[in-house]
Motif scaffolding. Structure first.
Motif, PDB file in Angstrom:
ATOM      1  N   LEU A 193       0.812  -1.228   0.000  1.00 41.89           N
ATOM      2  CA  LEU A 193       0.000   0.000   0.000  1.00 41.89           C
ATOM      3  C   LEU A 193       0.842   1.273   0.000  1.00 41.89           C
ATOM      4  O   LEU A 193       0.321   2.364  -0.222  1.00 41.89           O
ATOM      5  N   ILE A 194       2.134   1.131   0.246  1.00 41.67           N
ATOM      6  CA  ILE A 194       2.995   2.320   0.282  1.00 41.67           C
ATOM      7  C   ILE A 194       2.978   3.018  -1.072  1.00 41.67           C
ATOM      8  O   ILE A 194       3.064   2.360  -2.114  1.00 41.67           O
ATOM      9  N   ASN A 195       2.793   4.309  -1.015  1.00 41.24           N
ATOM     10  CA  ASN A 195       2.663   5.189  -2.206  1.00 41.24           C
ATOM     11  C   ASN A 195       1.284   5.148  -2.853  1.00 41.24           C
ATOM     12  O   ASN A 195       1.039   5.865  -3.819  1.00 41.24           O
ATOM     13  N   LYS A 196       0.389   4.307  -2.344  1.00 37.69           N
ATOM     14  CA  LYS A 196      -0.963   4.249  -2.910  1.00 37.69           C
ATOM     15  C   LYS A 196      -1.837   5.338  -2.284  1.00 37.69           C
ATOM     16  O   LYS A 196      -1.611   5.753  -1.138  1.00 37.69           O
ATOM     17  N   THR A 197      -2.827   5.753  -3.033  1.00 33.89           N
ATOM     18  CA  THR A 197      -3.730   6.819  -2.593  1.00 33.89           C
ATOM     19  C   THR A 197      -5.092   6.248  -2.241  1.00 33.89           C
ATOM     20  O   THR A 197      -5.621   5.397  -2.966  1.00 33.89           O
ATOM     21  N   LEU A 198      -5.646   6.696  -1.123  1.00 34.00           N
ATOM     22  CA  LEU A 198      -6.968   6.247  -0.703  1.00 34.00           C
ATOM     23  C   LEU A 198      -8.039   6.921  -1.563  1.00 34.00           C
ATOM     24  O   LEU A 198      -8.195   8.145  -1.519  1.00 34.00           O
ATOM     25  N   LYS A 199      -8.748   6.135  -2.342  1.00 34.15           N
ATOM     26  CA  LYS A 199      -9.754   6.691  -3.250  1.00 34.15           C
ATOM     27  C   LYS A 199     -11.106   6.838  -2.562  1.00 34.15           C
ATOM     28  O   LYS A 199     -11.838   7.785  -2.797  1.00 34.15           O
ATOM     29  N   GLU A 200     -11.438   5.862  -1.734  1.00 29.13           N
ATOM     30  CA  GLU A 200     -12.751   5.867  -1.091  1.00 29.13           C
ATOM     31  C   GLU A 200     -12.819   4.759  -0.033  1.00 29.13           C
ATOM     32  O   GLU A 200     -12.073   3.793  -0.098  1.00 29.13           O
TER      33      GLU A 200
ATOM     34  N   LEU B 122     -15.546  -2.952   6.180  1.00 32.71           N
ATOM     35  CA  LEU B 122     -15.059  -1.703   5.583  1.00 32.71           C
ATOM     36  C   LEU B 122     -14.168  -2.086   4.410  1.00 32.71           C
ATOM     37  O   LEU B 122     -13.333  -2.995   4.532  1.00 32.71           O
ATOM     38  N   LEU B 123     -14.331  -1.403   3.295  1.00 33.39           N
ATOM     39  CA  LEU B 123     -13.514  -1.669   2.118  1.00 33.39           C
ATOM     40  C   LEU B 123     -12.788  -0.389   1.721  1.00 33.39           C
ATOM     41  O   LEU B 123     -13.404   0.557   1.225  1.00 33.39           O
ATOM     42  N   PHE B 124     -11.493  -0.367   1.970  1.00 33.73           N
ATOM     43  CA  PHE B 124     -10.668   0.799   1.620  1.00 33.73           C
ATOM     44  C   PHE B 124     -10.172   0.619   0.183  1.00 33.73           C
ATOM     45  O   PHE B 124      -9.463  -0.344  -0.093  1.00 33.73           O
ATOM     46  N   ASP B 125     -10.537   1.535  -0.680  1.00 33.51           N
ATOM     47  CA  ASP B 125     -10.107   1.478  -2.080  1.00 33.51           C
ATOM     48  C   ASP B 125      -8.776   2.216  -2.230  1.00 33.51           C
ATOM     49  O   ASP B 125      -8.712   3.440  -2.129  1.00 33.51           O
ATOM     50  N   PHE B 126      -7.714   1.431  -2.446  1.00 34.72           N
ATOM     51  CA  PHE B 126      -6.385   2.008  -2.687  1.00 34.72           C
ATOM     52  C   PHE B 126      -5.949   1.660  -4.108  1.00 34.72           C
ATOM     53  O   PHE B 126      -5.136   0.771  -4.312  1.00 34.72           O
TER      54      PHE B 126
END
Length: 266
Positions: free
Chosen positions: A43-50, A58-62
Motif C-alpha cells: 500500500l505504500i505510495n498508494k492513494t486512498l480513493k474511497e 469496511l472496504l478501503f479502495d487504494f
DNA sequence: AACGAAACCTGCGCGC
DNA sequence: TGCGCGCAGGTTTCGT
C-alpha cells in the motif's frame, strides 16, 4: 463496536482521508492481518480513493488494491498525527504523506484486515458468502432460507449469509418490532413474518444510521463518534416493555444475550 | 449438511 | 484488597 449502522458511520468519517497517499505503515501486532492477505506494505505510495462498506465490512479502495477490514467486537479507528504517541491496543498505523496517522485500535484483537487485488475482490470467500443487506434483500429468497432452519430465529438473523448487517443489538430490536419470539425456529415462521423481519430491519437500520449508530457500555467511541440510537432501543438492555410495561426477559440464545418481551413477542 | 460449542482476546464489574 | 467468574455490538473452525 460494529453492526451495519456503526460501520457506515465509521466509513463516513474515514472518507475524510480520501486522496491522501500512504507514506509508510507501522505494524505493531501482526496477527490482525489475515494469513491469506497480500503484504500490507504494497500500500505504500498508494492513494486512498474511497472507503465503502459491505454489511459490517469496511472496504478501503487504494487504487488497484482493496484493504478489507472487519472490526469484529471492539475494533476502532482513530485519526491522529504521525508523531502522536501510541496508546495501548493500537496495532496498526497507516501513515500518510501529510503526517496523518490512521491508527487501528482493538482491545480484544478479534478484528482482521486483509489486502487483496481489486480485481480479485469477488473471489474473497468471506465476502462472497454474504447475503444482501436488508435494503435490497430478496424477500422470497430470505423466506426460503429462513424456513429451512431448525434453530431459533435469533440465531438465524445473526447469520450473515442469510441477512447481512444485523448484530446482537439490532436482532433483538428487529424481533421486538416484528413481534416475534426470538426462540421461534426459522421453520415455524410464515412468509408474512419473514417479510416483516426484512421491513423492520430496513426501518431500524435506517433510523440507527441517521442517529450515527448505537453507543453502549461506555465504550470509548471510534473516531470521536458517539451514536445516539441507544436512546431509541426498545428491548436491548431495557427493564420494562415500552408497550405493555411487563418485565423484559433476558436469556441466552446461542450464547448471545437476548432481550425480549414475552407478552408482545409470541 | 447442519448444528452446537469452542476458539480467538482483554478488561470490567460483581460477589465472596 | 484479591480472586474467580461471567459478560461484552463477531466470525471461523472443529467435532458430532
Amino acid at each position: 463496536m460494529p453492526e451495519l449502522p456503526e460501520v457506515r458511520t465509521v466509513a463516513k468519517v474515514l472518507n475524510t482521508l480520501k486522496n491522501k497517499q500512504i507514506k509508510n505503515i507501522n505494524i505493531i501486532y501482526l496477527k490482525v492481518i489475515s494469513d491469506n492477505s497480500l503484504d500490507i506494505n504494497l500500500l505504500i505510495n498508494k492513494t486512498l480513493k474511497e472507503v465503502a462498506t459491505l454489511g459490517k465490512y469496511l472496504l478501503f479502495d487504494f487504487e488497484e488494491y482493496i484493504l478489507i477490514s472487519h472490526l469484529r467486537m471492539e475494533g476502532k479507528y482513530f485519526i491522529k498525527k504521525e508523531d502522536e504517541e501510541y496508546v495501548k491496543h493500537e496495532h496498526i498505523a497507516l501513515n500518510f504523506t501529510d503526517k496523518t496517522s490512521l491508527r487501528y485500535h482493538d482491545t480484544r484483537k478479534f478484528g482482521r484486515m486483509q489486502l487483496v487485488y481489486k480485481d480479485k475482490l469477488s473471489e474473497v470467500p468471506s465476502l462472497t458468502k454474504l447475503a444482501s443487506e436488508p435494503f435490497n434483500l430478496d424477500k422470497e429468497e430470505f423466506y426460503k432460507k429462513v424456513s429451512k432452519k431448525r434453530v431459533p430465529i435469533k440465531s438465524v438473523l445473526l447469520d450473515q449469509t442469510i441477512i447481512n448487517g444485523l448484530g446482537n443489538i439490532y436482532v433483538n430490536e428487529v424481533l421486538f418490532d416484528s413481534r416475534i419470539n426470538p426462540l421461534t425456529q426459522g421453520i415455524e415462521l410464515t412468509r408474512k413474518q419473514t417479510d416483516k423481519i426484512v421491513d423492520s430491519s430496513v426501518n431500524i437500520l435506517n433510523h440507527a444510521i441517521k442517529e450515527g449508530g448505537t453507543t453502549i457500555r461506555s465504550y470509548t467511541s471510534s473516531l470521536g463518534i458517539t451514536g445516539n440510537y441507544q436512546n431509541f432501543l426498545k428491548v436491548h438492555l431495557q427493564e420494562n416493555c415500552c408497550v405493555c410495561h411487563n418485565k423484559i426477559q433476558n436469556i441466552k440464545i446461542g450464547g448471545r444475550s437476548t432481550y425480549y418481551c414475552s407478552t408482545c413477542q409470541k
